[in-house]
Write a protein that holds these residues in place. Structure first.
Motif, PDB file in Angstrom:
ATOM      1  N   ASN A  89       0.816  -1.204   0.000  1.00  0.00           N
ATOM      2  CA  ASN A  89       0.000   0.000   0.000  1.00  0.00           C
ATOM      3  C   ASN A  89       0.857   1.265   0.000  1.00  0.00           C
ATOM      4  OD1 ASN A  89      -2.311  -1.600   0.160  1.00  0.00           O
ATOM      5  ND2 ASN A  89      -2.434  -1.456   2.390  1.00  0.00           N
ATOM      6  N   ASP A  90       0.264   2.357  -0.474  1.00  0.00           N
ATOM      7  CA  ASP A  90       0.849   3.700  -0.355  1.00  0.00           C
ATOM      8  C   ASP A  90       2.191   3.829  -1.062  1.00  0.00           C
ATOM      9  OD1 ASP A  90      -1.302   4.543   1.420  1.00  0.00           O
ATOM     10  OD2 ASP A  90      -0.316   3.313   2.943  1.00  0.00           O
ATOM     11  N   LYS A 115      -3.262  -0.629  -2.221  1.00  0.00           N
ATOM     12  CA  LYS A 115      -4.178   0.508  -2.138  1.00  0.00           C
ATOM     13  C   LYS A 115      -3.400   1.827  -2.119  1.00  0.00           C
ATOM     14  CE  LYS A 115      -7.949  -1.944   0.155  1.00  0.00           C
ATOM     15  NZ  LYS A 115      -8.910  -1.953   1.278  1.00  0.00           N
ATOM     16  N   ASP A 116      -4.046   2.852  -2.672  1.00  0.00           N
ATOM     17  CA  ASP A 116      -3.512   4.220  -2.666  1.00  0.00           C
ATOM     18  C   ASP A 116      -2.147   4.314  -3.344  1.00  0.00           C
ATOM     19  OD1 ASP A 116      -5.686   5.568  -1.182  1.00  0.00           O
ATOM     20  OD2 ASP A 116      -5.079   4.210   0.416  1.00  0.00           O
ATOM     21  N   GLY A 148      -8.084   3.687  -4.471  1.00  0.00           N
ATOM     22  CA  GLY A 148      -7.245   4.867  -4.317  1.00  0.00           C
ATOM     23  C   GLY A 148      -6.171   5.026  -5.366  1.00  0.00           C
TER      24      GLY A 148
END
Length: 251
Positions: A89-90, A115-116, A148
């Motif tokens: 993620n991120d 995600k993101d 995201g």
């Protein structure tokens, strides 16, 4: 300074590492670590997940002095299954030139549970009509695993003539997808639907799709040139410019 080597510390430009994979091994998740790709950096990916960005919260960014042919370059070849994978993620990737060097490479950058993620200021470039990407960016089929996702100021020059090409292939339902300021030119002879986003039967929820420019060879009347998606989506689609040679549906 010394020559690049994965035996170096990688902590300063004078002692650079050779590979993104080694740099990732020195990062700590969710600490805001940055990997800076110096001018002229080049790597070759020959297999699935040949580079696996698997540390959450990491930013991979080109040095701001890396312009033109000095941009960091990742060449995908040897097999059409070669990929760069984002599996945390991120993650943010910025300023990289991705080059296709094999027939119909299925996807350049694939997101699994990621995600993101942000992909910005990158270019996906086909070498020729037979050394090409089919999809530049793709999610996996798990719903909401890539929520995201943001793709901004990306260029995709699609030359392939034997497969329909798309910038983003969404294979599972997705929330908060942002696709802005991208330039997609598909000049191959294969009709392409959803040249910007192909999300067949998938919902794009809270989508923001703005200021993209798409030139597509799609000639099928009534087919979607910009986006193909399923029902149940919502969001904003505005200020996009689309050119097709026939009466394809704009969205």
């Amino acid at each position: 300074g010394v020559g690049a080597s994965d035996g170096n510390s990688g902590k300063t430009p004078e002692f650079p590492l050779s590979t993104i994979t080694k740099a990732l091994s020195l990062c700590t998740a969710n600490r805001g670590d940055k990997i800076v790709l110096l001018p002229g950096h080049a790597e070759t990916v020959t297999a699935a997940a040949g580079i696996d960005i698997n540390v959450a919260g990491v930013t991979i960014i080109a040095d701001p002095t890396a312009i033109g042919s000095q941009r960091p370059k990742i060449t995908l070849g040897t097999a059409n299954t070669a990929t760069v994978r984002i599996s945390a993620n991120d993650v943010s990737v910025s300023g990289v030139l991705f080059v296709a060097n094999f027939l119909n490479i299925a996807v350049a950058v694939v997101l699994t549970t990621a995600k993101d993620a942000t992909i910005s200021d990158c270019e996906f470039r086909d070498t020729s009509a037979i050394l090409n990407f089919v999809k530049a960016i793709a999610t996996n089929s798990t719903d909401n695993a890539a929520d995201g996702l943001a793709v901004d100021n990306v260029v995709f020059n699609g030359l392939g003539t034997s497969a329909a090409t798309t910038l983003i292939n969404v294979l599972g339902a997705i929330r908060r997808i942002t696709v802005t300021n991208n330039n997609v030119v598909v000049i191959g002879t294969t009709a392409t639907t959803g040249a910007l986003i192909l999300a067949t039967s998938k919902a794009l929820v809270s989508a923001k799709i703005e200021r993209n420019t798409v030139a597509s060879t799609l000639t099928t009347s009534g087919a979607g040139a910009l986006i193909v998606a399923g029902t149940g989506g919502n969001g904003v689609v505005r200020e996009n410019y689309i050119h097709t040679p026939a009466s394809a549906t704009a969205i």
